[in-house]
Enzyme design. Sequence first.
Site, PDB file in Angstrom:
ATOM      1  N   ASP A   1       0.518  -0.435   0.273  1.00  0.00           N
ATOM      2  CA  ASP A   1       0.316  -0.588   0.313  1.00  0.00           C
ATOM      3  C   ASP A   1       1.269   0.999   0.485  1.00  0.00           C
ATOM      4  O   ASP A   1       1.570   0.970   1.091  1.00  0.00           O
ATOM      5  CB  ASP A   1      -0.920  -0.062   2.030  1.00  0.00           C
ATOM      6  CG  ASP A   1      -2.176   1.092   0.930  1.00  0.00           C
ATOM      7  OD1 ASP A   1      -2.720   0.912  -0.299  1.00  0.00           O
ATOM      8  OD2 ASP A   1      -2.326   2.152   1.749  1.00  0.00           O
TER       9      ASP A   1
ATOM     10  N   PHE B   1       3.599   8.030 -12.960  1.00  0.00           N
ATOM     11  CA  PHE B   1       2.376   7.920 -13.274  1.00  0.00           C
ATOM     12  C   PHE B   1       1.282   8.242 -11.979  1.00  0.00           C
ATOM     13  O   PHE B   1       1.965   9.533 -11.744  1.00  0.00           O
ATOM     14  CB  PHE B   1       1.136   6.034 -13.105  1.00  0.00           C
ATOM     15  CG  PHE B   1       1.519   6.163 -11.596  1.00  0.00           C
ATOM     16  CD1 PHE B   1       2.777   4.952 -11.215  1.00  0.00           C
ATOM     17  CD2 PHE B   1       1.027   5.432 -10.667  1.00  0.00           C
ATOM     18  CE1 PHE B   1       3.427   4.517 -10.585  1.00  0.00           C
ATOM     19  CE2 PHE B   1       1.194   4.686  -9.571  1.00  0.00           C
ATOM     20  CZ  PHE B   1       2.682   4.146  -9.179  1.00  0.00           C
TER      21      PHE B   1
ATOM     22  N   ASP C   1       3.534  11.327 -10.558  1.00  0.00           N
ATOM     23  CA  ASP C   1       5.077  11.413 -10.652  1.00  0.00           C
ATOM     24  C   ASP C   1       4.920  12.914 -11.333  1.00  0.00           C
ATOM     25  O   ASP C   1       6.232  14.123 -11.253  1.00  0.00           O
ATOM     26  CB  ASP C   1       4.288  10.562 -11.323  1.00  0.00           C
ATOM     27  CG  ASP C   1       5.057   8.933 -10.337  1.00  0.00           C
ATOM     28  OD1 ASP C   1       5.870   9.386  -9.984  1.00  0.00           O
ATOM     29  OD2 ASP C   1       5.559   8.591 -11.666  1.00  0.00           O
TER      30      ASP C   1
ATOM     31  N   HIS D   1      10.129   5.268  -3.321  1.00  0.00           N
ATOM     32  CA  HIS D   1       9.857   4.273  -2.374  1.00  0.00           C
ATOM     33  C   HIS D   1       9.523   2.924  -2.278  1.00  0.00           C
ATOM     34  O   HIS D   1       9.552   1.471  -1.902  1.00  0.00           O
ATOM     35  CB  HIS D   1       8.501   5.281  -2.006  1.00  0.00           C
ATOM     36  CG  HIS D   1       7.262   4.466  -2.762  1.00  0.00           C
ATOM     37  ND1 HIS D   1       7.756   5.583  -3.271  1.00  0.00           N
ATOM     38  CD2 HIS D   1       5.892   5.307  -3.000  1.00  0.00           C
ATOM     39  CE1 HIS D   1       6.635   5.767  -4.879  1.00  0.00           C
ATOM     40  NE2 HIS D   1       5.868   5.649  -3.742  1.00  0.00           N
TER      41      HIS D   1
HETATM   42  P1  IMP Z   1      -2.829   1.836  -3.645  1.00  0.00           P
HETATM   43  O1  IMP Z   1      -2.887   0.994  -5.034  1.00  0.00           O
HETATM   44  O2  IMP Z   1      -4.351   2.021  -2.681  1.00  0.00           O
HETATM   45  O3  IMP Z   1      -1.570   1.556  -2.925  1.00  0.00           O
HETATM   46  O4  IMP Z   1      -2.739   3.498  -4.266  1.00  0.00           O
HETATM   47  C1  IMP Z   1      -1.761   4.454  -4.292  1.00  0.00           C
HETATM   48  C2  IMP Z   1      -1.825   5.179  -5.126  1.00  0.00           C
HETATM   49  O5  IMP Z   1      -0.872   6.561  -4.328  1.00  0.00           O
HETATM   50  C3  IMP Z   1      -1.627   5.231  -5.854  1.00  0.00           C
HETATM   51  O6  IMP Z   1      -2.862   5.889  -6.900  1.00  0.00           O
HETATM   52  C4  IMP Z   1      -1.334   6.965  -6.448  1.00  0.00           C
HETATM   53  O7  IMP Z   1      -2.731   7.983  -6.364  1.00  0.00           O
HETATM   54  C5  IMP Z   1      -0.446   7.512  -4.719  1.00  0.00           C
HETATM   55  N1  IMP Z   1       1.681   6.762  -5.242  1.00  0.00           N
HETATM   56  C6  IMP Z   1       1.604   5.347  -5.525  1.00  0.00           C
HETATM   57  N2  IMP Z   1       2.473   5.459  -5.778  1.00  0.00           N
HETATM   58  C7  IMP Z   1       3.364   6.138  -6.264  1.00  0.00           C
HETATM   59  C8  IMP Z   1       4.134   6.767  -7.133  1.00  0.00           C
HETATM   60  O8  IMP Z   1       4.893   6.317  -7.283  1.00  0.00           O
HETATM   61  N3  IMP Z   1       3.726   7.441  -8.339  1.00  0.00           N
HETATM   62  C9  IMP Z   1       2.864   8.418  -7.691  1.00  0.00           C
HETATM   63  N4  IMP Z   1       1.793   8.276  -7.592  1.00  0.00           N
HETATM   64  C10 IMP Z   1       1.759   7.323  -6.146  1.00  0.00           C
END
Ligand code: IMP
Length: 208
Positions: A76, A159, A162, A187
């Site tokens: 997450d 994405f 970014d 990260h």
């Molecule tokens: P998850 O898929 O529930 O972990 O949501 C992660 C969300 O955090 C993504 O949909 C993005 O909005 C944001 N996010 C996480 N990592 C990145 C990254 O490396 N670049 C840009 N946005 C990120």
Amino acid sequence: MKIAVATGNKNKLREIREIIGECGNEIISVESLLGERIEVEETGDTFAENAMQKAQAAQNALYKRNIYDYAVFADDSGLCVDALNGMPGVISARYFSDGKANCTDEQNRAKLLKRMEGISQREAYFVSCFVALMGDFCVTAEGITKGRILTEECGSSGFAYDCLFYSFDLSKCFGEATAEEKNTVSHRARALKKLKEKLSNQNCSTNQ
Ligand code: IMP
């Protein structure tokens, strides 16, 4: 190692493959293994809780199909902005709707830019929390990367947020960085590096 990644996010899967795809690992999404998507409600207040919810749901779904030979990886992640008390945080993907419904990356970025209007303190960081489940054993690791929120979008790589994130490590926006550059400081890369180290030390804790 055979790894099933619990994510429907193709960008994340690509990054994970780029970061740990070497060394003969087989990396496939849980969705591809099952032929269907598993919806997991992310109800945790922390990245670690949500990562564990995703990993456990994926493992249960694989076990129901008698698939036992994959380590399940789930993460997450999100963006935490200091001036917004760590928001959007665990609701980064659904920020536009205050965490209530799916939204587009464009909507989320527009809302963030609006919230940051007139704010000069723009420091922020991305967090990724990974969980690896292997039967009853579980390993977790967290990585962060620091930067600041730009006042307008920059570049077209990557994405989601970014193109609004100026990385202190790269001295450029993630939206302008190549995938290789981002993977040296991201990260996710940092969390996965720690996870790999823990796994190779077999520093596992029981998942009860
Ligand atoms: P998850 O898929 O529930 O972990 O949501 C992660 C969300 O955090 C993504 O949909 C993005 O909005 C944001 N996010 C996480 N990592 C990145 C990254 O490396 N670049 C840009 N946005 C990120």
